[in-house]
Design a protein around this motif. Structure first.
Motif, short mmCIF file in Angstrom:
data_model
loop_
_atom_site.label_atom_id
_atom_site.label_comp_id
_atom_site.label_asym_id
_atom_site.label_seq_id
_atom_site.Cartn_x
_atom_site.Cartn_y
_atom_site.Cartn_z
N PHE A 20 0.80 -1.22 0.00
CA PHE A 20 0.00 0.00 0.00
C PHE A 20 0.83 1.28 0.00
O PHE A 20 0.32 2.36 -0.31
N LEU A 23 0.74 3.42 -3.12
CA LEU A 23 -0.54 4.00 -3.53
C LEU A 23 -0.78 5.34 -2.87
O LEU A 23 -0.41 5.57 -1.73
N GLU A 24 -1.44 6.24 -3.59
CA GLU A 24 -1.77 7.55 -3.02
C GLU A 24 -2.79 7.42 -1.91
O GLU A 24 -2.74 8.15 -0.92
N ARG A 25 -3.71 6.48 -2.06
CA ARG A 25 -4.73 6.24 -1.05
C ARG A 25 -4.70 4.78 -0.64
O ARG A 25 -4.54 3.90 -1.47
N GLN A 26 -4.88 4.56 0.65
CA GLN A 26 -4.86 3.21 1.18
C GLN A 26 -6.27 2.66 1.42
O GLN A 26 -6.45 1.59 2.00
N PRO A 208 -5.95 2.24 -9.44
CA PRO A 208 -4.51 2.46 -9.24
C PRO A 208 -3.77 1.21 -8.78
O PRO A 208 -2.54 1.12 -8.94
N GLN A 209 -4.49 0.24 -8.22
CA GLN A 209 -3.82 -0.97 -7.75
C GLN A 209 -3.38 -1.88 -8.89
O GLN A 209 -2.45 -2.68 -8.72
N ALA A 212 0.13 -1.12 -9.82
CA ALA A 212 0.93 -1.34 -8.61
C ALA A 212 1.10 -2.83 -8.32
O ALA A 212 2.15 -3.26 -7.82
#
Length: 257
Positions: A20, A23-26, A208-209, A212
């Protein structure tokens, strides 16, 4: 029939952190929703103090900093998250008033009645909603605000598969109306409660994941645990697409009596 992938909570915390941190947000959310929730909070000034508890790498915290002149302290258990948080603060030019600190949400470094606003997006589940809103209340000034987002049921009945999945992952998941009642019982005036839009999950959390995950698998090539973690996240995304009408995240904003 094979067993479904494990819950995120069954993995080593260092592996979860590595996944995580990129990532910008979790958790589910968006800049627009952060601003929407902040609009229900008034009387913030340069003298105000905000704590973002379970801040992660600070995606939502930087949005808060852009829309209020207050001083903000981010608290998270993972040092790697806080390192990225403070780097983000410098990048956004707000490091003079926005600082991340390593700490636990059940042992916060604040004095009683020190804070004007407690913020927590998608993180209060780590301590539990009821426990968090009760224990954190003492850090708020009279008339201070609490704003948290929380996994919630939208319907009283839902398919057994998703009910079983969420009750195993987070037994405190409950109806929006129940959560509002818990706010009242904890000594807050419920100011607002609203459901996060679907895009907070699909566009700002799961999309976004995808890239990633490929980088994560390359970095952890040969790791069965890493492959299982990615499988678990993909399974969660599939469940959301299948059952999103029954559950999601809701924002809860309360004012301390």
């Amino acid at each position: 029939m094979s067993d479904p992938p494990a819950s995120i909570h069954e993995f080593d915390v260092s592996l979860i952190c590595a996944y995580f941190a990129a990532l910008e947000r979790q958790g589910p959310g968006s800049p627009a929703v952060t601003v929407q929730a902040l609009d229900f909070v008034d009387n913030l000034s340069a003298a105000s103090r905000i704590a973002d508890i379970g801040c992660g790498t600070g995606g939502q915290t930087m949005v808060l900093a852009a829309h209020t002149p207050a001083r903000i302290t981010g608290i998270d258990l993972f040092p790697d998250f806080i390192d990225r948080f403070n780097a983000n603060s410098r990048t956004h030019g707000v490091h003079d008033r926005v600082t991340g600190r390593v700490g636990s949400m059940d042992d916060l470094p604040f004095a009683e009645a020190e804070l004007d606003l407690i913020w927590s997006e998608g993180a209060i589940y780590n301590i539990g909603f009821a426990r968090g809103i009760n224990e954190w209340r003492r850090f708020l000034k009279p008339g201070g605000f609490l704003a948290v987002s929380e996994a919630s049921w939208f319907t009283r009945e839902r398919p057994e598969e998703i009910d079983r999945y969420w009750r195993a992952a987070y037994p405190e998941i409950d109806l929006v109306s129940t959560k509002v009642g818990q706010l009242e019982q904890a000594g807050y005036v419920p100011v607002a409660a609203f459901v996060l839009p679907e895009a907070c999950w699909t566009d700002h959390f799961y999309a976004p994941q995808a890239a990633a995950q490929e980088r994560f698998l390359r970095t952890h090539a040969g790791s069965e645990a890493a492959a299982e973690l990615v499988a678990a996240q993909r399974h969660e995304a599939e469940l959301y697409q299948k059952y999103k009408q029954f559950y999601g995240y809701a924002f809860y904003i309360g004012k301390k009596l």
